[in-house]
Write an enzyme that holds these catalytic residues in place. Structure first.
Site: not given
Length: 604
Positions: A401, A528, A530
């Site tokens: 990001c 993102h 993750e």
């Protein structure tokens, strides 16, 4: 539908989220379909506008919901996909009731906390619990509900009342209450003390709820006489008292529950042994293997985490978990070196020289560098310096990001010699605005106005590392949370200078992934990754970072190409765009809060 309510007592931070997730894992391993709900008693509608220092990271769901980090624990442990409705807040409940009052749904009645607020809470739970979250049709078998906060908190009172009523609404055999409490050891006395748990259970009973199972947190295993005392004073059978002592990693928690027959206690309360669907014994072989594998890892891999919230690891919880998943998959012991981005800046050399020296020592000693997402201009210059160091010294780099955006800014300043290059977030009058505010964004309202949720990224370049890590996929769905984007009008200039935009959205004007082809591993993602990493299915980009940092990238790329990562492919291609398969050009080829985390190798 069966319900398991998890509450907490004595102190906050006991690990209710991990406990709730682990209960879900054990029940799922018994063959049951499990969903979860998190109740947060704060007045915010969602977690989107809260600082990470207030409540840890903001976890983002596929539908764009900005929710409590515990929903991330649920998704990772149970491998499910939740929605924004799986996170109940006081703000959402009151907003729903007020909207009904304005429409006249209450037929002129006086609207009160009881029964209107409490009824709304119960209706919400019943409605959301029926939604499948595992990709299968039909409702789940069990819903695990976690009540945030601590018993006795004033803001939790409407939820406690509602849940007390709810236990009667669903009837005996359909509701099980698991109370997580603390059994501390006073250094002076040296013995485990039960009084805090006794008072916590007494308070819970005074509010109309009685625990069926006690989950006792402690540093060491509970002594047998302590269990006997707890059973006597808390009116809970010894067989229903479970000890969750500190372990080397949180993947051992479901195994602790299984070994102490917690599933049998819960299934008995829920009368599931006598239901049509008879649960089996827990099958946790893969979970056991992963937990033991983690404990045996010896070879370290050092990752420098460069951010502004490094004082609170929960601010980057999903990033830490994704790194952990990847490091275990690559058979490396993860060591995270926290680098406050402010300490890398030139001003820090004058004001706090020792901190400045320490930060640069950690950065230069790392095997890989990760710059996570964030907002605001504090520490941005330090992040830019970290990206520059990684680029110039061929150190593996992953920017997420904002981490991607600052890599673009650094490239513009250092390689393209655009001195005025910046983001309009930090300098609205920048002469070379590399990163700009998205046209559809709102500058007057902050909550839920970003580009949120799952979006599709289409790979553009043949043989790029990102596509190969995703198994030569043509597209990938990942979750987003941002207001600013790379300026599409400058993309051609960047590409002529050597920075490749290998991933774009369906319009082709929104940049999603950057790469430096000549670099060992230099990747930035606007999304993102993750948020979709799982213990058994690590995020490909995090796998790439760990592999590059440990000298295993080329074999990983070969394996990824041979075994396509179907989990991340959606097979959709916009009709107006002609996208080509990505061939392989050459044969080149895993902290929750401090409690269950002793010896993880994650350094602070």
């Amino acid at each position: 539908m069966k319900y398991v309510l998890v509450t907490g007592g004595v102190v906050s931070g006991l690990g209710k989220g991990v406990t709730a997730s682990s209960i879900g894992v054990v029940l799922k391993s018994c063959g049951l379909r499990v969903t979860t709900i998190k109740i947060d008693p704060y007045l915010n509608t969602d977690a989107g506008t809260m600082s990470p220092f207030e409540h840890g990271e903001v976890f983002v769901l596929d539908d764009g919901g900005e929710v409590d980090l515990d929903l991330g624990n649920y998704e990772r442990f149970l491998d499910i996909k939740l929605t924004r409705d799986n996170n109940i807040t006081t703000g959402k409940i009151y907003q729903a009731v007020i909207n009904k009052e304005r429409r006249g749904d209450y037929l002129g009645k006086t609207v009160q906390v009881v029964p209107h607020i409490t009824d709304e809470i119960q209706d919400w739970i019943e409605r959301v619990a029926m939604n499948p979250v595992d990709g299968k049709e039909g409702p789940p078998d069990v819903c695990v509900i976690e009540l945030g906060g601590t018993i006795g908190d004033i803001e939790s009172m409407p939820f406690i009342e509602a849940l007390g009523q709810f236990s009667y609404r669903v009837g005996p055999g359909n509701f099980c209450l698991v109370h997580v409490s603390l059994v501390p050891v006073l250094n002076v006395v040296g013995e485990q003390k039960t009084k805090p748990t006794q008072h916590s259970v007494r308070g819970l009973r005074g509010l109309g709820l009685a625990p069926d199972v006690l989950a006792c947190r402690s540093t060491e295993p509970l002594e047998e006489h302590v269990k006997v005392k707890l059973s006597q004073f808390c009116h809970v059978p010894i067989s229903n008292i479970v000890n969750l002592h500190d372990v080397t990693n949180i993947w051992h928690i479901p195994l602790l529950l299984r070994d102490q027959k917690a599933h049998e206690a819960i299934l008995k309360v829920l009368e599931l042994q006598y239901a049509g669907k008879v649960p089996r014994e827990p099958k946790l072989a893969e979970w056991t293997e992963r937990a033991n594998k983690f404990d045996k890892l010896k070879t370290p891999v050092n990752i420098a985490m460069v951010g502004k919230y490094t004082g609170l690891s929960d601010s980057y919880l999903s990033v830490l978990k994704a790194l952990l998943h990847a490091s275990v998959a690559m058979e490396r012991k993860l060591v995270v070196d926290w680098v406050p981005s402010c300490d890398l800046e030139d001003s820090s050399a004058r004001e706090t020289p020792e901190a400045h020296k320490k930060a640069w020592k950690l950065l230069k000693g790392a095997d890989g560098i990760l710059v996570p997402g964030g907002f605001g201009d504090r520490g941005v210059q330090g992040k830019i310096l970290a990206a520059k160091y990684a680029r110039e010294n061929n150190v593996p780099y992953l920017g997420i990001c904002l981490g991607m955006q600052i890599a673009v800014i650094e490239f513009a300043r250092s390689v393209m010699k655009l001195r005025g290059a910046n983001s309009t977030e930090f300098d609205p009058t920048a002469t070379s605005p590399c990163v700009i505010f998205m046209p559809e964004g709102s500058k007057t309202h902050m909550g839920a106005t970003m580009r949120l949720g799952s979006r599709t990224t289409y790979f553009q370049a043949n043989g790029c590392k990102s596509a190969r890590l995703y198994g030569n996929a043509t597209s990938v769905d990942e979750r987003h949370r941002h207001r600013y984007e790379v300026n599409p009008d400058m993309v051609q200039d960047f590409e002529r200078a050597g920075l490749q935009f290998v991933g774009k959205d369906e319009s082709g004007r929104r940049m999603e992934i950057i790469e430096l082809p000549s670099h060992k591993f230099f990747i930035g993602a606007q999304f993102h990754p993750e948020f979709k990493s799982r213990p058994g299915k690590p995020s490909p980009l995090f796998l790439g970072l760990i592999a590059a940092a440990s000298g295993q990238l080329e074999p990983l790329l070969q394996r990824s190409c041979n075994n396509q990562t179907k989990t991340y492919m959606n097979g959709k291609v916009p009709k107006h765009r002609k996208l080509y398969p990505v061939p392989v050009k050459s044969p080149l080829n895993s902290l929750v809060n401090g409690y269950y985390s002793n010896g993880t190798g994650i350094h602070t």
